[in-house]
Structure formats: structure tokens, C-alpha cells
Design an enzyme around this catalytic site. Sequence first.
Site, mmCIF file in Angstrom:
data_model
loop_
_atom_site.group_PDB
_atom_site.id
_atom_site.type_symbol
_atom_site.label_atom_id
_atom_site.label_comp_id
_atom_site.label_asym_id
_atom_site.label_seq_id
_atom_site.Cartn_x
_atom_site.Cartn_y
_atom_site.Cartn_z
ATOM 1 N N LYS A 165 24.020 -4.534 -17.972
ATOM 2 C CA LYS A 165 23.608 -4.542 -16.566
ATOM 3 C C LYS A 165 24.270 -5.608 -15.700
ATOM 4 C CE LYS A 165 19.318 -4.935 -17.952
ATOM 5 N NZ LYS A 165 17.854 -4.977 -18.077
ATOM 6 N N ASP A 200 11.368 -5.752 -22.003
ATOM 7 C CA ASP A 200 10.515 -5.269 -20.896
ATOM 8 C C ASP A 200 9.812 -3.952 -21.238
ATOM 9 O OD1 ASP A 200 12.965 -3.971 -20.792
ATOM 10 O OD2 ASP A 200 13.061 -3.912 -18.604
HETATM 11 MG MG MG Z 1 12.552 -5.288 -14.966
#
Ligand code: MG
Length: 465
Positions: A165, A200
Site C-alpha cells: 500500500k 486490522d
Molecule cells: Mg485501516
Amino acid sequence: AERKRRAAAVIEDVESSLATPTALLRSIADAMVTEMERGLRGDIHSQLKMLISYVDNLPTGDEHGLFYALDLGGTNFRVLRVQLGGREKRVVKQQYEEVSIPPHLMVGTSMELFDFIAAALAKFVDTEGEDFHLPEGRLRELGFTFSFPVNQTSISSGTLIKWTKGFSINGTVGEDVVSELSRAMERQGLDMKVTALVNDTVGTLAGGRYMDNDVVAAVILGTGTNAAYVEHANAIPKWTGLLPKSGNMVINTEWGSFKSDKLPLSEYDKAMDFESLNPGEQIYEKMISGMYLGEIVRRILLKLAHDASLFGDVVPSKLEQPFILRTPDMSAMHHDSSHDLKTLGAKLKDIVGVADTSLEVRYITRHICDLVAERGARLAAAGIYSILKKIGRDKVPSSGGKMPRTVVALDGGLYEHYKKFSSCVEATLTDLLGEEASSSVVAKLANDGSGIGAALLAASHSQYG
Ligand code: MG
Ligand code: ADP
């Protein structure tokens, strides 16, 4: 007329290269199930890492006390504190703060990044008010949500496998991210202990379960994409430890790295991947998630500008700039339902720098947004379907009886804010499941479930038991 013909040819080609007929989605889901099984066996060639989270118990509701959480994973990071009141009082009070990460820190050094985070955390701890209570003589405890692939070595330690990312920091891969954070906290003079390191997806699963007992999986559709789910511990051949009492283990699939020749990979995807920070990696993520959708649209519009003079005789130079078209802008253009596509026209002016676009050009642009978003959403639905298949929640049990209520917690800015995307995910999942099974499956937005989830896991793994 010649321009129109050429535009139509490009569009037709885009339509066919991005197409995701339901039969294709089914075969993609089957391929994902196969990769999941390989990952669980520990096959090093598996596309899916299927990381063991060391979370064998999800929150029960009995969690009690003051806990902190820190969520690092995209362009922002969040710090949070929560006062948990046990079964009766649940979340008594929570506060959070969001800090954006300066872009240079995403490609700088590990120490700079962690120092920045620890400093923000220390500042946040300083603002702890009267409503939060830490028993005498105890350290503050923290759940660390770290949304990158980690080889977990215990519930509170793990080494970074790779950055994704848009992060690219030298010297962190292979390091224990908890000790990196802990050392930075020490440098800040912050006396706090990390008692849980969670992805997450795992945090969202924990937070989701706390809110709804039937949550079995969590999916993130944000800057990137990933999923976690509850697996039977005895279905994980690579797990060599003792079988947990619960019989369960949460698995972080790291599905973003899925790759298959069944994926509808277009020339635009290939070129974007080639020029990315991590070529050849995270292919599924690059077709689905918020970091990339707008960029794919830009590349298609650029092709239309070149081949069919979509924005006039000269190709607008701004359109040549990678990542200038962000997914939130794509979403705004896609949702424009005004008769003259006014918002879309204004966005094109802003972003591409072309003041007067014809209605036809605006329609074409919206159509491209639609094609790219729809492909991403349908592929995401195929992923969710594959997890439900893996745990046998994709159809009514053959032994008869009803399928248990099955909840998938979803989070991430893409899913939360891009309505046409999220409704397409849901519609496609319903389509894949069929009428009967889909009536037992619920996709539920678990807004910021990962922060509270990490705090809950910090609580259940507290050193003070
Ligand atoms: Mg997040
Ligand atoms: P992260 O995934 O970085 O932890 P979020 O879950 O908040 O963070 O997701 C942020 C991402 O969501 C952004 O990178 C963007 O791609 C996407 N996003 C945010 N707002 C919108 C929007 N209005 N429309 C479409 N996508 C959005």
C-alpha cells in the site's frame, strides 16, 4: 465520427477485459479456496499466506478496564483509548484521534516512522481525562493494529514480511514490529506495554464479534484489501502447537496477494502493476482497493485521450500523472446522477484540467468508473464467498436443518463511503450464495471495529489477567 468509432472500440475492449461473469467469479472463488487450503498446510508456494494470528478466543463481553489501541495501516493512523465496563456496562467511554502520516515517512526510515507514531501516542496519553481509570501500580496496555503482513510469533510479537500500500521502508522487513514500536515508546518516555499485535482484519473481527455474536469473518476494503476468519484449529495442518481450548484460531488470509490466471487482468492493470512499488505482488488488491481504482480509471481515460481524442486534440498533461485521479473523486463522479453530470464535469475540470467536456465525454467517463468499480466489487464478493465456502457457510447444510446466521464484518473507507461499490459487493454476494443461503448471511459495516477490537484483544491478553 472517426473519433467516436475509435472511442467505442476502446470501450468495448475495456468492457470485455474487465468482465466478471458470475461463472468466472465462481471459479475464482474455487481457486481461492484451494489456495487457502495450501496456505493452511504451509505450502510455501501458496498465493495466500493464511497467517496464524494467535487469537484463539474472540472477545466475550467480559473485558474490563482501560486500554489503548493504535492503528497503523494506510494514510492515517489512529490512536484510541477505551474504558471497558464488562458485561453490563460494555464500552463506558472511548476517545480517539486520527493523525495523517506525512508521505515522506512512508518511504523513509523505520525509526523516523515509529518515532512519529510514538510521539503522537504520547501526546494522546497526556490528554487522558478523569473518565478513564488505571488501577494503581499498573502499566497502560496497548493493542497494536498493524495492517501489513506479519509473521506472528506470539499474540504480542511478529516480524514484518513486506510492506504494501505505498509504504516502502528499508530495514523493517524481518524485524519485530512490536520491539520497534516499544523502543520508540521508550525514547518518548512513554511507559506502556504492547499486549496484542493484530492485523486490522483480526481487530475488525474481534470488534465485530463484541457487537454481534454471529460474526465469523471480517473484510477490509480501504486503501488495501484483506480478510480474516475463524478457522477450526484442527483444519490448520501447519499449526504445530497445542490445540487451543476453544478449538478455534483466527486466520489472517492476506488475500490481497492472491493471483490467478482466472483474474481478469487488463493491459491497464499490468502497466500499473509494472510501475508500482511492488510489481508482481498484491495483484488481487490492485484490482479491488481504494489505492488503485482511481488510477485504473485514469489509465483508461488516458488511453481514450490518446486513441480517440476524448479530451480534445491534445492529451491533457495532467492526465498523464500517475495517481492524480483518486478513488474518492472517482466515486464522486460515479455517483453524479444529475441530468448534465455537473459534478462530474467539475471534477474533470479540477483533476484533468479540461474546462468544457461534452455530455457524451462525461457519460463515457462515468461508464469507465462504473466498469472499474463493478469489477472490483464483484471480485471482492467472490473473495467473501470463498471464505464462506471454506467454513461451510455457503449453503444450507446437506444434513438438513437451517443454516446458522452468519455475519461478515466489513470495514474500510472504500466500503464505507463508495455506495455503488458496497451495494455491488452485497448484490454479488447474494447472487453467488443463492436465495436460500443468502437469507442467513449478513454483511455488516463494523465502523472502526479494528481499533476497539485491538483494545479488546489487549484486554483479553492483559498481563494482569
Ligand atoms: Mg485501516
Ligand atoms: P486504511 O485502509 O488506510 O486503513 P480507510 O479504511 O479509512 O484507511 O480507507 C481509506 C481509503 O478509502 C482511501 O485510501 C480511499 O481509497 C478510500 N475512500 C475514502 N473515502 C472514499 C470515498 N468517498 N469514496 C471512495 N473511496 C474512498
